[in-house]
Design a protein around this motif. Structure first.
Motif, short mmCIF file in Angstrom:
data_model
loop_
_atom_site.label_atom_id
_atom_site.label_comp_id
_atom_site.label_asym_id
_atom_site.label_seq_id
_atom_site.Cartn_x
_atom_site.Cartn_y
_atom_site.Cartn_z
N UNK A 143 16.95 -2.86 24.73
CA UNK A 143 15.83 -4.11 23.45
C UNK A 143 14.31 -2.88 23.57
N UNK A 144 14.89 -1.45 22.96
CA UNK A 144 13.64 -0.23 23.19
C UNK A 144 13.76 0.48 21.75
N UNK A 145 12.64 -0.79 20.84
CA UNK A 145 12.85 0.09 19.80
C UNK A 145 11.36 -0.10 19.34
N UNK A 146 11.36 1.27 18.94
CA UNK A 146 9.61 1.86 18.11
C UNK A 146 9.24 2.26 16.93
N UNK A 147 9.18 2.13 16.28
CA UNK A 147 8.59 1.69 14.52
C UNK A 147 7.13 2.41 14.62
N UNK A 148 7.27 3.87 13.71
CA UNK A 148 5.42 3.70 13.68
C UNK A 148 5.07 3.69 11.84
N UNK A 149 4.57 3.63 11.22
CA UNK A 149 3.69 2.75 9.98
C UNK A 149 2.24 4.07 9.93
N UNK A 150 3.42 4.99 9.43
CA UNK A 150 1.55 5.86 9.23
C UNK A 150 1.47 5.89 7.74
N UNK A 151 -0.34 6.13 8.06
CA UNK A 151 -1.17 4.92 6.81
C UNK A 151 -1.94 6.89 6.92
N UNK A 152 -1.65 7.31 5.36
CA UNK A 152 -2.40 8.76 4.90
C UNK A 152 -3.54 8.49 4.58
N UNK A 153 -4.41 9.29 5.11
CA UNK A 153 -5.70 10.19 5.03
C UNK A 153 -5.77 9.91 3.64
N UNK A 154 -5.18 10.28 2.57
CA UNK A 154 -5.23 10.56 1.13
C UNK A 154 -5.03 9.44 0.62
N UNK B 79 0.78 -1.10 0.09
CA UNK B 79 -0.36 -0.30 -0.32
C UNK B 79 0.69 1.19 -0.39
N UNK B 80 0.44 2.04 0.45
CA UNK B 80 1.16 3.58 0.50
C UNK B 80 1.73 3.64 1.94
N UNK B 81 1.74 2.80 2.87
CA UNK B 81 2.35 2.72 4.14
C UNK B 81 4.17 3.43 4.21
N UNK B 82 3.44 4.06 4.62
CA UNK B 82 5.27 4.81 5.27
C UNK B 82 6.24 4.49 6.57
#
Length: 191
Positions: A180-191, A166-169
């Motif tokens: 062992x503190x690894x935090x990622x963000x998946x950005x899901x655009x509104x458009x 898809x268009x995830x970032x």
């Protein structure tokens, strides 16, 4: 002078010229690749926060590297412990040497990741890290989202360019390997 002496000196001169050319090629500095200007995300985008372990991240990273390199001539494998390790091989004069590069991860403000080279092992050889990174950059077809910067002794990971369905970032929020503190963000655009 006999023809064997002339032939010997001619061959010795050619070998010396070839070795000099290889040394000049390897040690020549390359222009620094500028890092891309990253736009900040749109505040109306949806964000999914994911906590990962070292093992999870290692498996995901190796899968993406393997797919992007399509099993190229030089294997590159990532291992994540209290630091990020890249394993590869280097062949010189028909001898293959294991190459282990030790990196410290740095999360940029825009969520991308820079791996700063801290130590390097090449069998028993001592070689300047910038030379090995230049060889890596010139000899391995790395994915577009990985940029080797030999002069700065670092590898830049443009996480937003990793091909995700898809268009995830993807962007990194925290990358503390010691805890062992690894935090990622998946950005899901509104458009």
């Amino acid at each position: 002078m006999n023809k064997w002496k002339i032939g010997f000196f001619l061959l010795a001169g050619l070998v010396a010229a070839a070795i000099s050319a290889v040394i000049v090629f390897i040690s020549s500095t390359t222009e620094s690749v500028p890092l891309p200007d990253m736009n900040t995300r749109n505040m109306s985008d949806n964000v999914l926060t994911v906590k990962a372990t070292k093992e999870n991240l290692e498996g995901i990273a190796n899968t993406f590297i393997r797919k992007a390199m399509k099993e190229g001539p030089l294997p590159v494998t990532m291992k994540i412990s209290d630091e990020v390790l890249l394993f590869s091989e280097m062949t010189m004069f028909s001898l293959t040497f294991p190459v282990i590069m030790h990196f410290d991860p740095v999360v940029q403000q825009d969520g991308n990741l820079i791996l700063k080279l801290s130590k390097m092992e090449i069998g028993e050889l001592t070689v300047m890290p910038s030379i090995i990174l230049k060889i890596l950059k010139d000899s391995v077809k790395l994915p577009d989202w990985m940029t080797v910067r030999p002069k700065e002794e670092e590898i830049f990971f443009n996480l937003s360019e990793i091909p995700v369905t898809g268009n995830l970032q993807v962007r990194a929020k925290t990358f503390n390997l010691a805890e062992d503190d690894i935090i990622l963000e998946l950005i899901i655009p509104q458009k």
